[in-house]
Write an enzyme that holds these catalytic residues in place. Structure first.
Site, PDB file in Angstrom:
ATOM      1  N   PHE A 246     -10.904  -7.601  13.932  1.00  0.00           N
ATOM      2  CA  PHE A 246      -9.866  -8.030  13.007  1.00  0.00           C
ATOM      3  C   PHE A 246      -9.569  -6.908  12.005  1.00  0.00           C
ATOM      4  O   PHE A 246     -10.477  -6.321  11.439  1.00  0.00           O
ATOM      5  CB  PHE A 246     -10.308  -9.297  12.254  1.00  0.00           C
ATOM      6  CG  PHE A 246      -9.318  -9.742  11.226  1.00  0.00           C
ATOM      7  CD1 PHE A 246      -8.047 -10.165  11.607  1.00  0.00           C
ATOM      8  CD2 PHE A 246      -9.625  -9.713   9.876  1.00  0.00           C
ATOM      9  CE1 PHE A 246      -7.114 -10.553  10.654  1.00  0.00           C
ATOM     10  CE2 PHE A 246      -8.704 -10.111   8.921  1.00  0.00           C
ATOM     11  CZ  PHE A 246      -7.446 -10.532   9.308  1.00  0.00           C
ATOM     12  N   GLN A 247      -8.310  -6.626  11.827  1.00  0.00           N
ATOM     13  CA  GLN A 247      -7.824  -5.561  10.929  1.00  0.00           C
ATOM     14  C   GLN A 247      -8.436  -4.201  11.260  1.00  0.00           C
ATOM     15  O   GLN A 247      -8.683  -3.385  10.377  1.00  0.00           O
ATOM     16  CB  GLN A 247      -8.074  -5.929   9.458  1.00  0.00           C
ATOM     17  CG  GLN A 247      -7.164  -7.066   8.995  1.00  0.00           C
ATOM     18  CD  GLN A 247      -7.124  -7.236   7.495  1.00  0.00           C
ATOM     19  OE1 GLN A 247      -8.088  -6.986   6.804  1.00  0.00           O
ATOM     20  NE2 GLN A 247      -5.980  -7.706   6.979  1.00  0.00           N
TER      21      GLN A 247
ATOM     22  N   LYS B  11     -17.159  -0.851   6.497  1.00  0.00           N
ATOM     23  CA  LYS B  11     -17.639  -1.847   5.537  1.00  0.00           C
ATOM     24  C   LYS B  11     -19.171  -1.872   5.459  1.00  0.00           C
ATOM     25  O   LYS B  11     -19.741  -2.005   4.377  1.00  0.00           O
ATOM     26  CB  LYS B  11     -17.116  -3.225   5.946  1.00  0.00           C
ATOM     27  CG  LYS B  11     -17.426  -4.310   4.934  1.00  0.00           C
ATOM     28  CD  LYS B  11     -16.720  -5.622   5.275  1.00  0.00           C
ATOM     29  CE  LYS B  11     -16.931  -6.645   4.148  1.00  0.00           C
ATOM     30  NZ  LYS B  11     -16.180  -7.896   4.400  1.00  0.00           N
TER      31      LYS B  11
ATOM     32  N   MET C 119      24.507   8.727   1.172  1.00  0.00           N
ATOM     33  CA  MET C 119      24.443  10.026   1.842  1.00  0.00           C
ATOM     34  C   MET C 119      24.788   9.878   3.325  1.00  0.00           C
ATOM     35  O   MET C 119      25.470  10.737   3.900  1.00  0.00           O
ATOM     36  CB  MET C 119      23.055  10.644   1.674  1.00  0.00           C
ATOM     37  CG  MET C 119      22.953  12.074   2.184  1.00  0.00           C
ATOM     38  SD  MET C 119      24.097  13.194   1.354  1.00  0.00           S
ATOM     39  CE  MET C 119      23.055  13.862   0.055  1.00  0.00           C
TER      40      MET C 119
ATOM     41  N   GLU D  29       0.812  -1.227   0.000  1.00  0.00           N
ATOM     42  CA  GLU D  29       0.000   0.000   0.000  1.00  0.00           C
ATOM     43  C   GLU D  29       0.839   1.267   0.000  1.00  0.00           C
ATOM     44  O   GLU D  29       0.411   2.295  -0.523  1.00  0.00           O
ATOM     45  CB  GLU D  29      -0.961   0.019   1.193  1.00  0.00           C
ATOM     46  CG  GLU D  29      -2.082  -1.012   1.114  1.00  0.00           C
ATOM     47  CD  GLU D  29      -1.695  -2.349   1.727  1.00  0.00           C
ATOM     48  OE1 GLU D  29      -0.494  -2.564   2.020  1.00  0.00           O
ATOM     49  OE2 GLU D  29      -2.594  -3.200   1.911  1.00  0.00           O
TER      50      GLU D  29
END
Lengths: 148, 572
Positions: free
Chosen positions: B113-114, B163, B479, B51
């Site tokens: 969940f999640q 949802k 760097m 993502e």
């Protein structure tokens, strides 16, 4: 926003306004970054209006509940002192009295100083609220009609 | 005629109404309902491999096209994986809308969940964010999200949708008028301040036009150039503002700041006036603030009032959109001056020309030595005649790309400026190419950056988004190594990747890309030609570069811009 940008908050009070769509937050903060605080508050999309009240520009109020040690021997003198401050006894126990005190922040602090020798058992403050003075108010900018 | 839609259908329809042509995303449980109507939508969905990549792709798309980039993720880990990309877009004022799934309203707060508190987590990394709790809000919130992302100071906006809201139904209605009483960005500058700016410019002897990323965001490059010419203002372009004026323009001084060129740094330092437009006095530009441009008065034009006076007080503050204010400045300047009456300021121009002559950006490619990173950049520029959109990750390769690529147009330079997000290049290049499929999009990347987001090359090859990734591989976290060499007694803690880098050519091929490697300077041009000739899949070129090369000039962090280290010889 305050935490992210490292601005300090002394007190915070939130409540509804006459418009049910809006609520008003009264934030007490100080420091050299006041201009940045105001600009950053304006950046928040949900912020409609920011008003800075400098000391004396607004009527400031706070309410406090404070529980004082008060055995029967001292109850009388404590109640006398409380009367001077218009502090209302809202709960009386065997060895304590709880007062409700409202006023400007100095008034609350003076009351606490007076009560400190008896022993402050517990304390809660509402956070400060303020409303800008009406520019045409008769008592002028600095004076507060109810200031002690 | 009323039409009943699910929340998911309403969401996709609202996105179509905003003109969205591509979404970068990854499905998952909570966002699943939205993927069903997306299946039938004309909107292209680019399936990412992580993502974070979707967020950077949306950013690259927005950078390149000027339109709002859109990314989609599910709840919990999907949303948290977006956070780096959102903060990146926030720091660089990139218009991005992120749509995230959330657990059902009845599960919020239950450690479902999640579940993650996406609204709370994303608040400090977005311009604004929403949690939709009422399905009726969907059309208006999507409208507002795009409006907020694209207007004023652009930035990312996140919309979190439970949802069960996606599964619920509503009677579709077009969004109403935008009603945001707390959001009224200024467009035009105050006329008095505009006149004050013109007077101040006219009176100055050593002015510098300090042009930032705001010029690019406001599509104001043409106006900037016109204004610079009209007022005869030497112009520096910040890391985010590269391309705001062509580098080949006689007034262009290039990039200032920590790794800017000597003339750009010193011109600001010695200026008596900085005409600042769409720039924010970033610490990488100012160095030590107390020592920065001590004699300069400041005109500061910015669409965000909070930037004015944040770091440096402005004698003339102008709140407004860069394009609109430049229009006003041009108008005022034209009425103030006759044609060709801009002050010549010959002494100042001569001084700048002297500095440019005596302190050029330079490197020395030994034909028998290792490939120098700057050489690869200049060879690509020569071969393409500069006709490419250049993307970079973060580190040495980014600074060299900004220094040595001659930028002629806005939106041809895409990099992570404010946040400095390693791994930005590959996904951002994919996003840019998805938005501008006919443009050549080349990412310069470091070997460290490449390993952070390389899985998105699978996305690129599957989707036929044929970017070119040029890895300037020095097998160091270069760097950081440079700082360790200069400031940590050459104690190379955790930066040496020599012998520990994967086979980038093999990786490229495994991910469906063409892979090449160049190890000697004489191989650079032929391999660039080969890479440019392949157009049916993405290309990765592993340029095995000099591990010792350092980025100069350099002003050490927190140092005064009076002291510019031009090369290793200045360090002894």
């Amino acid at each position: 926003m305050f935490a992210r940008r490292g601005f300090n908050i002394h007190s915070l009070a939130v409540g509804p306004t006459v418009d049910p769509q809006l609520s008003r937050m009264t934030v007490v903060a100080d420091g050299p970054e006041m201009e940045q605080i105001i600009k950053q508050l304006y950046k928040l999309v949900n912020t409609v209006k920011v008003t800075e009240h400098r000391p004396g520009d607004a009527v400031e109020r706070e309410i406090m509940l404070v529980r004082i040690n008060a055995d029967s021997k001292r109850r009388g003198e404590i109640l006398d002192a409380a009367g001077i401050f218009s502090a209302q006894a809202v709960d009386v126990g065997k060895a304590t009295i709880t007062f409700e005190v409202a006023g400007d922040p100095g008034h609350l602090n003076d009351f606490l100083e007076l009560m400190r020798p008896y022993g402050i058992v517990d304390l809660v403050k509402s956070g400060r609220i303020a409303l800008a003075r009406d520019p045409k108010s008769r008592n002028g900018r600095q004076a507060d009609l109810r200031s002690a | 005629m009323s039409e009943t839609l699910t929340g998911a259908e309403a969401l996709i329809r609202a996105l179509e109404h905003e003109g969205v042509d591509v979404i970068f995303g990854m499905p998952g449980g909570a966002i699943l309902p939205a993927y069903d109507p997306l299946y039938d939508s004309p909107i292209r969905h680019v399936l990412v491999r992580h993502e974070q990549g979707s967020g950077h792709m949306a950013s690259g798309y927005a950078h390149a096209t000027g339109r709002v980039g859109v990314c989609v993720a599910t709840s919990g880990p999907g949303a948290t994986n977006l956070i780096t990309a959102l903060q990146d877009a926030y720091m660089d004022s990139i218009p991005v809308v992120a749509i995230t799934g959330q657990v059902a309203r009845t599960s919020i707060g239950m450690d479902a969940f999640q579940e993650a508190h996406t609204w709370g987590i994303s608040m400090p990394v977005t311009k604004h964010n929403y949690l939709i709790t009422d399905i009726e809000e969907i059309p208006d919130v999507i409208r507002e999200a795009f409006h907020l992302a694209a207007t004023g100071r652009p930035g990312p906006v996140l919309v979190d949708i439970p949802k069960d809201v996606l599964n619920d139904t509503l009677v579709w209605h077009r969004p109403g008028e935008i009603n945001l009483p707390g959001y009224k960005p200024s467009v035009k500058g105050h006329p008095k301040q505009v006149q004050a700016a013109v007077d101040m410019i006219h009176a100055s002897q050593r002015p510098v036009l300090y042009a930032g990323g705001g010029i690019i965001r406001a599509n104001a490059a043409d106006r900037l150039r016109r204004f610079a010419e009209l007022a005869n203002l030497p112009t520096v372009t910040t890391l985010m503002g590269r391309g705001a004026i062509p580098d080949s323009h006689p007034l262009a001084l290039g990039m200032p700041g920590m790794h800017g060129n000597y003339t750009a740094i010193t011109a600001m330092q010695k200026a008596d006036l900085l005409v600042t437009i769409g720039a924010r006095f970033d610490d990488r530009v100012t160095g030590k603030v107390d020592a920065f441009a001590p004699e300069a008065k400041i005109i500061h034009v910015d669409v965000d009032p909070a930037e004015i006076g944040k770091v440096r007080n402005a004698e003339v503050p102008i709140v407004g959109d860069a394009a609109a204010v430049l229009e006003q400045l041009i108008f005022a300047m034209e009425h103030f001056l006759g044609p060709d009456e801009a002050p010549a300021r010959e002494d100042w121009r001569n001084t700048l020309a002297d500095w440019q002559r005596t302190h050029p950006l330079a490197y020395d490619q030994d034909p028998d030595g290792p490939i120098l990173q700057q050489y690869v950049i200049q060879e690509l520029h020569r071969i393409t005649e500069g006709n490419a959109t250049v993307v970079a990750g973060v580190g040495q390769h980014q600074m060299w790309a900004s220094q040595f690529w001659g930028f002629e147009r806005p939106r041809t330079w895409i990099n992570s400026g404010g946040l400095g997000t390693m791994g930005y290049a590959i996904p951002a290049a994919i996003g840019a190419k998805a938005g501008m499929p006919d443009d050549l999009v080349v990412a310069f990347d470091g070997d460290g950056c490449f390993q952070m987001t390389m899985q998105e090359l699978v996305t690129a090859s599957v989707e036929k988004i044929n970017v070119k990734i040029f890895v300037l591989n020095n097998a160091w976290l270069g760097m950081v190594k440079q700082w360790q060499k200069l400031f940590y007694n050459e104690r190379y803690s955790a930066t040496d990747l020599t012998g520990h880098t994967p086979d980038f050519v093999g990786l490229a091929e495994a991910m469906g890309c063409a892979g090449f490697r160049a190890e000697r300077p004489d191989e650079v041009a032929p391999i660039i030609e080969k890479a440019l000739a392949i157009n049916d899949r993405p290309v990765v070129v592993d340029f095995v570069c000099d591990p010792e090369a350092m980025v100069f000039p350099m002003v050490p962090a927190g140092g005064s811009n009076d002291i510019v280290i031009m090369g290793p010889e200045d360090l002894t």
